[in-house]
Scaffold this motif. Structure first.
Motif, PDB file in Angstrom:
ATOM      1  N   GLY A 192      67.989 -59.786 -42.204  1.00  0.00           N
ATOM      2  CA  GLY A 192      67.531 -58.578 -41.539  1.00  0.00           C
ATOM      3  C   GLY A 192      66.378 -58.785 -40.585  1.00  0.00           C
ATOM      4  O   GLY A 192      65.882 -59.891 -40.383  1.00  0.00           O
ATOM      5  N   ALA A 193      65.932 -57.689 -40.006  1.00  0.00           N
ATOM      6  CA  ALA A 193      64.848 -57.709 -39.032  1.00  0.00           C
ATOM      7  C   ALA A 193      63.486 -57.738 -39.735  1.00  0.00           C
ATOM      8  O   ALA A 193      63.375 -57.476 -40.931  1.00  0.00           O
ATOM      9  N   TYR A 194      62.474 -58.067 -38.973  1.00  0.00           N
ATOM     10  CA  TYR A 194      61.104 -58.099 -39.483  1.00  0.00           C
ATOM     11  C   TYR A 194      60.622 -56.693 -39.789  1.00  0.00           C
ATOM     12  O   TYR A 194      60.662 -55.801 -38.934  1.00  0.00           O
ATOM     13  N   SER A 195      60.152 -56.502 -41.015  1.00  0.00           N
ATOM     14  CA  SER A 195      59.602 -55.219 -41.456  1.00  0.00           C
ATOM     15  C   SER A 195      58.168 -55.459 -41.916  1.00  0.00           C
ATOM     16  O   SER A 195      57.938 -55.855 -43.059  1.00  0.00           O
ATOM     17  N   PRO A 196      57.181 -55.265 -41.046  1.00  0.00           N
ATOM     18  CA  PRO A 196      55.801 -55.579 -41.426  1.00  0.00           C
ATOM     19  C   PRO A 196      55.253 -54.632 -42.487  1.00  0.00           C
ATOM     20  O   PRO A 196      55.712 -53.493 -42.632  1.00  0.00           O
ATOM     21  N   HIS A 197      54.275 -55.136 -43.213  1.00  0.00           N
ATOM     22  CA  HIS A 197      53.527 -54.291 -44.141  1.00  0.00           C
ATOM     23  C   HIS A 197      52.899 -53.131 -43.372  1.00  0.00           C
ATOM     24  O   HIS A 197      52.365 -53.307 -42.277  1.00  0.00           O
ATOM     25  N   VAL A 198      52.972 -51.935 -43.931  1.00  0.00           N
ATOM     26  CA  VAL A 198      52.438 -50.745 -43.258  1.00  0.00           C
ATOM     27  C   VAL A 198      50.925 -50.700 -43.439  1.00  0.00           C
ATOM     28  O   VAL A 198      50.425 -50.660 -44.572  1.00  0.00           O
ATOM     29  N   VAL A 199      50.216 -50.699 -42.334  1.00  0.00           N
ATOM     30  CA  VAL A 199      48.754 -50.685 -42.360  1.00  0.00           C
ATOM     31  C   VAL A 199      48.255 -49.256 -42.484  1.00  0.00           C
ATOM     32  O   VAL A 199      48.650 -48.360 -41.725  1.00  0.00           O
ATOM     33  N   GLY A 202      50.913 -56.488 -55.672  1.00  0.00           N
ATOM     34  CA  GLY A 202      50.996 -55.042 -55.608  1.00  0.00           C
ATOM     35  C   GLY A 202      52.375 -54.530 -55.249  1.00  0.00           C
ATOM     36  O   GLY A 202      52.629 -53.325 -55.318  1.00  0.00           O
ATOM     37  N   GLY A 203      53.272 -55.454 -54.866  1.00  0.00           N
ATOM     38  CA  GLY A 203      54.627 -55.065 -54.510  1.00  0.00           C
ATOM     39  C   GLY A 203      55.603 -55.315 -55.640  1.00  0.00           C
ATOM     40  O   GLY A 203      55.253 -55.873 -56.686  1.00  0.00           O
ATOM     41  N   PRO A 204      56.871 -54.966 -55.441  1.00  0.00           N
ATOM     42  CA  PRO A 204      57.860 -55.070 -56.510  1.00  0.00           C
ATOM     43  C   PRO A 204      58.215 -56.493 -56.894  1.00  0.00           C
ATOM     44  O   PRO A 204      58.750 -56.728 -57.983  1.00  0.00           O
ATOM     45  N   GLU A 259      57.862 -57.589 -48.286  1.00  0.00           N
ATOM     46  CA  GLU A 259      57.654 -57.751 -49.719  1.00  0.00           C
ATOM     47  C   GLU A 259      57.558 -59.210 -50.145  1.00  0.00           C
ATOM     48  O   GLU A 259      57.109 -59.515 -51.247  1.00  0.00           O
ATOM     49  N   ALA A 260      57.993 -60.124 -49.257  1.00  0.00           N
ATOM     50  CA  ALA A 260      57.962 -61.550 -49.589  1.00  0.00           C
ATOM     51  C   ALA A 260      57.600 -62.361 -48.360  1.00  0.00           C
ATOM     52  O   ALA A 260      57.767 -61.918 -47.217  1.00  0.00           O
ATOM     53  N   MET A 261      57.102 -63.567 -48.594  1.00  0.00           N
ATOM     54  CA  MET A 261      56.890 -64.526 -47.515  1.00  0.00           C
ATOM     55  C   MET A 261      57.404 -65.879 -47.985  1.00  0.00           C
ATOM     56  O   MET A 261      57.322 -66.231 -49.159  1.00  0.00           O
ATOM     57  N   ALA A 262      57.968 -66.640 -47.051  1.00  0.00           N
ATOM     58  CA  ALA A 262      58.495 -67.967 -47.352  1.00  0.00           C
ATOM     59  C   ALA A 262      57.918 -68.945 -46.350  1.00  0.00           C
ATOM     60  O   ALA A 262      57.550 -68.571 -45.230  1.00  0.00           O
TER      61      ALA A 262
END
Length: 313
Positions: A134-141, A299-301, A268-271
């Motif tokens: 999927g596309a990039y979904s940044p953390h909501v600031v 703090g995330g799932p 929610e994740a980083m690799a």
């Protein structure tokens, strides 16, 4: 590129998405909804591609061989080599062929992996890659949530020898000079602070331990220290990828590069993958290490690291 006991080219990592392989081929090839970005050559190195399906537990690697012909190999699961957070695979055609070890992990389609051959006749191969669905979904600031933490387990593979527990049994009387090595692994913890308000990040690998068989090192060669590692601050690009420099904890030595990708809803994740050299203090060997991480956001799932309880997210 084959290194003097000194990389595997890029990995194409496949999630278990019902209709097959959404990402395959070279580092920049994409298909379907999977994104990898252009994985830097220093991280990709020798491998042409590999695909991982976490549902079926299968790993297929292309291009790790003695020549430039792209041959596809299905690696076998090696649960005895698993480390927290990562599943292990190995491959060896026969007792006197080079031995390869791989570690991979996937969090809901955000994934990364490394592969390293143990070395034979003075050379080895290694490398890694990362991808997401999927596309990039940044953390909501928000006013209370711009800086977040990602933390968890780390594993690396080196050009140094471990014991030969996964090496096929060689014929009796085989000269030791012909027996391939098995890559020694490094385990540890990894931690990133990420500021999505200005798209920057930095981090560290700590509590590092090297699984080494000293008896297989060259005469007079000894590992003296397995140092903690720090990631220089770098920026997150508009596609959710990042790339930066790596240094020793003393802050004075540039020892390699790291890169990766954010994935999942609100990242929610980083690799990511790291390549380092001359960072384990030995008397003669030029040490190399490819490392990998796939981490949930505190703090995330998908948060699993104990240290997440001590941070806000």
């Amino acid at each position: 590129m084959t290194r003097l006991l000194s990389g595997i080219a890029v990995l194409a990592l496949v999630a278990a998405c019902g209709d097959g392989n959404p990402f395959s081929g070279t580092p920049t090839d994409t298909d379907g909804d999977t994104t990898s970005g252009a994985i830097p050559e220093t991280l990709a190195s020798d491998l042409d591609s590999f695909s991982y399906n976490p549902t079926t537990g299968t790993l297929t690697v292309t291009g790790v061989g003695l020549d430039e012909d792209a041959l596809e190999s299905v690696y076998r699961r090696a649960p005895g080599l698993d480390v927290p957070g990562y599943v292990a695979f190995t491959a060896q055609d026969d007792p006197l062929d080079q031995h390869a070890t791989a570690y991979v992990h996937d969090i809901n389609g955000t994934r990364a992996g490394i592969v390293v051959t143990g070395g034979q006749f003075g050379t080895y191969n290694g490398g890694g890659a990362y991808a997401r669905d999927g596309a990039y979904s940044p953390h909501v600031v928000t006013p209370d949530s711009g800086e977040v933490t990602y933390a968890g387990d780390y594993v690396g593979l080196t050009n140094l020898p471990s014991d030969r527990t996964d090496i096929a049994v060689v014929p009796p009387g085989t000269d030791d000079a012909l027996i391939p090595a098995q890559s020694a692994k490094v385990t540890g913890k990894i931690f990133f602070n990420v500021d999505f308000s200005d798209n920057t990040l930095k981090g560290a690998i700590y509590d590092r331990e090297l699984d080494l068989d000293d008896s297989l090192l060259p005469p007079g060669d000894t590992v003296l220290e397995v140092a903690d590692i720090e990631f220089d601050p770098t920026t997150i690009d508009s596609d959710g990828t990042y790339f930066g420099d790596v240094r020793m904890r003393d802050g004075t030595t540039d020892i390699g590069d790291y890169g990766g990708i954010f994935g999942g809803v609100e990242s929610e994740a980083m690799a990511g993958v790291v390549f380092m050299e001359d960072h384990l203090v030995t008397s003669t060997t030029a040490e190399n290490e490819y490392g990998v991480w796939v981490l949930g956001k505190c703090g995330g799932p998908e948060a699993t690291a104990a240290i997440c309880a001590d941070v806000d997210g």
